[in-house]
Design an enzyme around this catalytic site. Structure first.
Site, PDB file in Angstrom:
ATOM      1  N   THR A  12       0.830  -1.207   0.000  1.00  0.00           N
ATOM      2  CA  THR A  12       0.000   0.000   0.000  1.00  0.00           C
ATOM      3  C   THR A  12       0.865   1.257   0.000  1.00  0.00           C
ATOM      4  OG1 THR A  12      -0.076  -0.084   2.410  1.00  0.00           O
ATOM      5  CG2 THR A  12      -1.896  -1.121   1.238  1.00  0.00           C
ATOM      6  N   ALA A 246       5.628   5.674   9.533  1.00  0.00           N
ATOM      7  CA  ALA A 246       4.478   5.211   8.764  1.00  0.00           C
ATOM      8  C   ALA A 246       4.729   5.521   7.299  1.00  0.00           C
ATOM      9  CB  ALA A 246       3.206   5.907   9.251  1.00  0.00           C
ATOM     10  N   LYS A 247       3.826   5.005   6.457  1.00  0.00           N
ATOM     11  CA  LYS A 247       4.047   5.174   5.020  1.00  0.00           C
ATOM     12  C   LYS A 247       4.025   6.648   4.619  1.00  0.00           C
ATOM     13  CE  LYS A 247       3.062   0.512   3.782  1.00  0.00           C
ATOM     14  NZ  LYS A 247       2.105  -0.543   3.918  1.00  0.00           N
ATOM     15  N   ARG A 248       3.397   7.470   5.474  1.00  0.00           N
ATOM     16  CA  ARG A 248       3.362   8.900   5.141  1.00  0.00           C
ATOM     17  C   ARG A 248       4.738   9.557   5.299  1.00  0.00           C
ATOM     18  NH1 ARG A 248       0.764   8.339  10.093  1.00  0.00           N
ATOM     19  NH2 ARG A 248       2.219   8.888  11.739  1.00  0.00           N
TER      20      ARG A 248
END
Ligand code: GLU
Length: 294
Positions: A12, A246-248
């Protein structure tokens, strides 16, 4: 018995340092013991997973120097396997359809309600009370499938958490977990336990954010007659201000670090310093400060 570990990311987004730490932990445990290290793509969420992220995961792991054994298992290619598990549970009367939306559930759950393994509210059981006639009348409406915890519960289950020893499983605390989502015909809990069993995983290393999910996982293993791996939940890496990566956090993606000129050796050394010796789970998470700018 030979050790089998795995890294099971969801494509993701791009892998960040936290993922690299997790992958390296599993890889090192397998390689140190002459065992097998598997790679699995948990891509059942059609709205969030993207093929370019899946391709990037393979590339980033290869950049880090991690090799895996056998073919990559791609969960979205095996939906029939998960459907067969649902059939088995349904035949035993352990599933029921749930028509509630997230908003319905939030509304019904009082503020003090306990939280489930994903940190969300525990489902209050609204649709468990529907009659067969009501279910039949709504069969065409989108619905999830939930495990009827009261019927499914098996007392006395335990699992091994490597750093702590035997833990009593308490799946009931998490209520009627979702085994097939409204938007995809399976769920994380179902796929992860099915695949760990199918692939002969003996040691699950993963972030401690997933530790609570082990409780319902242990029940699924018992219901399906699957073996139980040993679990070793590891700490989560945080940024300079103590916030979990996190992916952010684009600056800590392996791609950004690579583009900034960080070598695979430097990255591995930095991450190995965190894994060696394995931290106690009660230690505060270490901060990875000053990632190179993107
Ligand atoms: N696919 C999960 C994730 O990316 C990890 C599953 C697991 O290790 O149990 O968070």
């Amino acid at each position: 018995m030979s050790i089998v570990t795995r890294f099971a990311p969801s494509p993701t987004g791009y892998l960040h340092l936290g993922h690299a730490f997790s992958a390296l932990t599993a890889w090192r445990r397998a390689r140190a013991a002459g065992g097998r290290f598997l790679l699995r793509l948990e891509d059942i969420d059609p709205t969030r997973c993207r093929p370019e992220y899946a391709a990037a995961i393979l590339e980033d792991l290869a950049f880090l120097g991690l090799d895996w054994d056998g073919p990559v298992r791609v969960q979205s290619e095996h939906l029939a396997d998960y459907a067969a598990v649902l059939d088995s549970l349904r035949a035993r009367g352990l599933l029921y359809p749930c028509f509630c939306s997230r908003a319905d559930i939030q509304r019904r759950v009082i503020a003090a309600a306990p939280h489930g393994p994903d940190g969300g509210p525990v489902y209050p059981g609204t649709c468990r009370a529907l009659s067969e006639a009501e279910r039949a009348a709504r069969a065409d409406q989108p619905h999830a499938l939930r495990l009827d915890m009261a019927r499914a519960l098996i007392e006395g289950l335990t699992f091994e958490e490597e750093a702590e020893g035997t833990i009593a499983a308490d799946p009931a605390r998490f209520g009627d977990v979702v085994l097939a989502r409204k938007d995809t015909p399976t769920s994380y809990h179902l796929c992860v336990t099915h695949d760990d069993a199918l692939q002969g995983v003996t040691l699950v290393t993963r972030g401690e954010d997933l530790k609570q999910a082990t409780h319902p996982h242990r029940l699924l293993q018992a219901l399906m007659g699957w073996p139980t791996p040993v679990y070793a939940h590891h700490r989560l890496l945080t940024d300079g201000s103590g916030r979990r990566l996190a992916k952010r956090d684009r600056a800590t993606t392996l791609r950004a670090l690579r583009a900034a000129g960080v070598s695979a050796d430097e990255l591995r050394d930095q991450l190995n310093a965190l894994t060696d010796p394995p931290p106690a789970l009660t230690d505060p998470p270490p901060a990875l400060t000053d990632p190179p700018p993107e």
